[in-house]
Design a protein around this motif. Structure first.
Motif, PDB file in Angstrom:
ATOM      1  N   LYS A 277      37.187  26.361  44.589  1.00 33.30           N
ATOM      2  CA  LYS A 277      38.393  26.114  45.387  1.00 33.30           C
ATOM      3  C   LYS A 277      39.094  27.425  45.749  1.00 33.30           C
ATOM      4  N   VAL A 278      39.109  28.382  44.819  1.00 33.13           N
ATOM      5  CA  VAL A 278      39.722  29.677  45.104  1.00 33.13           C
ATOM      6  C   VAL A 278      38.901  30.425  46.155  1.00 33.13           C
ATOM      7  N   LEU A 279      37.591  30.364  46.043  1.00 31.40           N
ATOM      8  CA  LEU A 279      36.718  31.019  47.022  1.00 31.40           C
ATOM      9  C   LEU A 279      36.898  30.420  48.410  1.00 31.40           C
ATOM     10  N   ARG A 280      37.058  29.106  48.473  1.00 28.68           N
ATOM     11  CA  ARG A 280      37.244  28.462  49.769  1.00 28.68           C
ATOM     12  C   ARG A 280      38.595  28.849  50.377  1.00 28.68           C
ATOM     13  N   ALA A 281      39.638  28.976  49.547  1.00 35.10           N
ATOM     14  CA  ALA A 281      40.946  29.389  50.063  1.00 35.10           C
ATOM     15  C   ALA A 281      40.965  30.860  50.452  1.00 35.10           C
ATOM     16  N   GLY A 282      40.142  31.687  49.780  1.00 39.72           N
ATOM     17  CA  GLY A 282      40.086  33.110  50.104  1.00 39.72           C
ATOM     18  C   GLY A 282      39.319  33.431  51.359  1.00 39.72           C
ATOM     19  N   MET A 283      38.418  32.548  51.803  1.00 39.59           N
ATOM     20  CA  MET A 283      37.666  32.709  53.051  1.00 39.59           C
ATOM     21  C   MET A 283      36.951  34.055  53.129  1.00 39.59           C
ATOM     22  N   GLY A 284      36.282  34.445  52.053  1.00 33.90           N
ATOM     23  CA  GLY A 284      35.464  35.640  52.059  1.00 33.90           C
ATOM     24  C   GLY A 284      36.196  36.916  51.708  1.00 33.90           C
ATOM     25  N   SER A 285      37.507  36.851  51.425  1.00 34.47           N
ATOM     26  CA  SER A 285      38.259  38.066  51.089  1.00 34.47           C
ATOM     27  C   SER A 285      37.892  38.610  49.719  1.00 34.47           C
ATOM     28  N   HIS A 286      37.269  37.794  48.868  1.00 30.44           N
ATOM     29  CA  HIS A 286      36.847  38.268  47.547  1.00 30.44           C
ATOM     30  C   HIS A 286      35.877  39.451  47.637  1.00 30.44           C
ATOM     31  N   PHE A 287      35.146  39.532  48.730  1.00 31.38           N
ATOM     32  CA  PHE A 287      34.117  40.561  48.850  1.00 31.38           C
ATOM     33  C   PHE A 287      34.611  41.820  49.562  1.00 31.38           C
ATOM     34  N   HIS A 288      35.922  41.881  49.867  1.00 26.14           N
ATOM     35  CA  HIS A 288      36.476  43.038  50.567  1.00 26.14           C
ATOM     36  C   HIS A 288      37.486  43.819  49.729  1.00 26.14           C
ATOM     37  N   ILE A 289      37.743  43.388  48.511  1.00 22.77           N
ATOM     38  CA  ILE A 289      38.742  44.050  47.686  1.00 22.77           C
ATOM     39  C   ILE A 289      38.307  43.985  46.223  1.00 22.77           C
ATOM     40  N   PRO A 290      38.452  45.063  45.458  1.00 24.87           N
ATOM     41  CA  PRO A 290      38.089  45.014  44.029  1.00 24.87           C
ATOM     42  C   PRO A 290      39.007  44.064  43.253  1.00 24.87           C
ATOM     43  N   ILE A 291      38.412  43.210  42.451  1.00 22.94           N
ATOM     44  CA  ILE A 291      39.153  42.221  41.665  1.00 22.94           C
ATOM     45  C   ILE A 291      38.750  42.374  40.197  1.00 22.94           C
ATOM     46  N   LEU A 292      39.740  42.522  39.345  1.00 26.23           N
ATOM     47  CA  LEU A 292      39.532  42.513  37.897  1.00 26.23           C
ATOM     48  C   LEU A 292      40.266  41.306  37.349  1.00 26.23           C
ATOM     49  N   ALA A 293      39.516  40.341  36.827  1.00 25.78           N
ATOM     50  CA  ALA A 293      40.068  39.028  36.499  1.00 25.78           C
ATOM     51  C   ALA A 293      40.243  38.860  34.991  1.00 25.78           C
ATOM     52  N   ARG A 294      41.316  38.129  34.663  1.00 25.44           N
ATOM     53  CA  ARG A 294      41.602  37.669  33.296  1.00 25.44           C
ATOM     54  C   ARG A 294      41.614  38.814  32.288  1.00 25.44           C
ATOM     55  N   ILE A 295      42.398  39.809  32.575  1.00 23.46           N
ATOM     56  CA  ILE A 295      42.526  40.964  31.686  1.00 23.46           C
ATOM     57  C   ILE A 295      43.835  40.847  30.923  1.00 23.46           C
ATOM     58  N   PRO A 296      43.830  40.984  29.604  1.00 21.09           N
ATOM     59  CA  PRO A 296      45.092  40.925  28.848  1.00 21.09           C
ATOM     60  C   PRO A 296      45.969  42.130  29.156  1.00 21.09           C
ATOM     61  N   TRP A 297      47.263  41.969  28.910  1.00 24.02           N
ATOM     62  CA  TRP A 297      48.208  43.019  29.281  1.00 24.02           C
ATOM     63  C   TRP A 297      47.976  44.307  28.498  1.00 24.02           C
ATOM     64  N   GLU A 298      47.487  44.212  27.275  1.00 23.62           N
ATOM     65  CA  GLU A 298      47.259  45.436  26.502  1.00 23.62           C
ATOM     66  C   GLU A 298      46.139  46.297  27.093  1.00 23.62           C
ATOM     67  N   LEU A 299      45.297  45.688  27.947  1.00 21.11           N
ATOM     68  CA  LEU A 299      44.257  46.448  28.644  1.00 21.11           C
ATOM     69  C   LEU A 299      44.560  46.633  30.126  1.00 21.11           C
TER      70      LEU A 299
END
Length: 462
Positions: A277-299
């Motif tokens: 669902k997130v990929l469908r809402a992003g319409m391909g923008s995931h592949f144009h910007i670096p994404i670092l997912a689910r990282i805790p605040w201490e890192l």
């Protein structure tokens, strides 16, 4: 109703059906639904009903017949009891169910067909309900299997075409019409395995009411990997905190890519950015910007610049946000300034978890663990920390870079996010609204502030 009365009622019904009272065989009984004025639901013929009743009486065990009461002195019923007794009934042997391996499916010409039409590439035609299609789609939809197999699911022609053009690696494509192959072209398809499936199979696995008729499995990009980065990047970082709605997350990713952010960071507690669902809402923008997912605040602090301007996007009005915060005393300010130095030791289980998820980055020395975010009691004090507010039209970015934090609609940003902004003299940005509106959607508020920051950063470059 007693047993004798029910027996008399059943016998009387049998005599009526069998015509003993002089009912003609062509007589028909019509049944109507209660409370309706339409036509008859069904029509009963005496001859047909007589055959049905005789079948109910003569077949099966009379003891378990719910229509005719059992009489021990009836020789006919007794004979059927002997005939259908458990002693004379043969035992059924259940054969073990054998699984179907993909190799056996592939070798069977009845289940799998290979087709080529015109200039189209070679594809395999799967039968309805083929297990391989369901297993692949289910693995891409499951969070654990998606992370284990490093795959993502894309649905829709435009999204699949955009992903291929951006350099993403397709592992398999499933379609219901060969017109999709002609529109993609042989250059985009290459040697990707192609499978033609039934539209009803795609509809059963799709999340949309009217599926486009094409799905694809792609290789999941690594943390921070960008197959096709934008040539124009601004010193702007977007942090998504506590965003659980897939539509809001996809919209923010799409806006950040359009603005030209250098990276997107998502904290633990956010929805998975690689969810379909997130990929469908992003319409391909995931592949144009670096994404670092689910990282805790201490890192996560390692991926930000200490000299950036920090802004928190507020979705509500300033007076309502301030009303929720409690009054601070000097003791409260002392608690905010107090930082637990810690003993410098982290539990072995916590360190093992860090190395399992972020081992490659930690070995390179990129990540340092900021232990001040591990003290949950101390971080919780920042939930009501007093921070300055700035209106949208009075926003300014005096420093070289900017970091924008967007929180969820219901919970807002976390206490750790407020501590991050408080330590860097951050501000809460409010957007003017009419009196009839209490708050904005988090994706809308974040997008407005991102474009405002873009204009400010572009004006500094000129």
């Amino acid at each position: 109703m007693s047993a004798s009365m029910s027996s008399r009622v059943c016998q009387r019904s049998l005599r009526m059906v069998s015509g003993l009272k002089g009912i003609p065989s062509e007589f028909q009984v019509r049944s109507y639904a209660r409370g309706t004025r339409r036509g008859a639901q069904s029509v009963f013929n005496v001859g047909e009903e007589l055959i049905k009743w005789k079948n109910k009486m003569t077949f099966g065990n009379p003891r378990s017949n719910p229509y005719v009461p059992f009489e021990n002195r009836d020789p006919v019923q007794k004979s059927f009891v002997d005939r259908h007794s458990d002693k004379s009934r043969p035992k059924l042997t259940i054969k073990p169910r054998t699984g179907i391996s993909p190799a056996s499916i592939k070798d069977s010409s009845e289940i799998l067909e290979t087709s080529t039409k015109g200039n189209l590439p070679k594809y395999e035609k799967l039968r309805e309900g083929d297990r391989r299609f369901g297993q692949v789609i289910l693995a891409a939809k499951s969070g654990k299997e998606r992370e284990k197999k490093k795959v993502i699911l894309l649905e829709g022609f435009r999204l699949i075409r955009e992903a291929i053009d951006s350099g993403a690696r397709a592992k398999s494509i499933y379609f219901c019409d060969t017109d999709f192959l002609a529109r993609l072209g042989p250059l985009r398809l290459g040697n990707v395995p192609l499978y033609k499936v039934q539209y009803k199979d795609i509809k059963s696995w799709s999340d949309t009411h009217t599926p486009a008729g094409i799905m694809a499995i792609f290789e999941k990009p690594k943390q921070g990997e960008c197959p096709h980065p934008e040539t124009r990047q601004l010193p702007l970082t977007l942090i998504c905190d506590n965003i659980r709605d897939p539509g809001n997350m996809g919209t923010l990713i799409r806006t950040a890519s359009a603005v030209g952010c250098r990276r997107i960071l998502t904290t633990k507690g956010c929805v998975d950015v690689w969810e379909p669902k997130v990929l469908r809402a992003g319409m391909g923008s995931h592949f144009h910007i670096p994404i670092l997912a689910r990282i805790p605040w201490e890192l996560l602090v390692n991926y930000t610049c200490d000299d950036d301007d920090v802004f928190i996007a507020e979705t509500g009005k300033q007076e309502k946000v301030e009303a929720k915060r409690k009054a601070f005393t000097p003791d409260d300010f002392e608690k905010l300034s107090h930082e637990d130095e810690g003993d410098g030791n982290i539990s072995e289980s916590k360190m093992a978890d860090y190395r399992q998820k972020y081992g490659s980055l930690m070995e390179e020395g990129v990540l340092d663990i900021h232990e001040e975010y591990l003290d949950r009691d101390h971080v919780q004090y920042f939930d009501h920390a007093p921070m300055s507010f700035v209106d949208y039209d009075k926003l300014a970015c005096p420093r070289a870079g900017t970091t924008v934090i967007v929180g969820g609609e219901t919970t807002g940003v976390s206490a750790a996010a407020k501590k991050f902004a408080y330590d860097r003299f951050g501000q809460c940005v409010t957007i003017p609204m009419s009196p009839a509106v209490d708050s904005l959607n988090s994706a809308i508020a974040g997008s407005i502030i991102l474009y405002k920051v873009q204009n400010l950063l572009d004006s500094k470059r000129k």
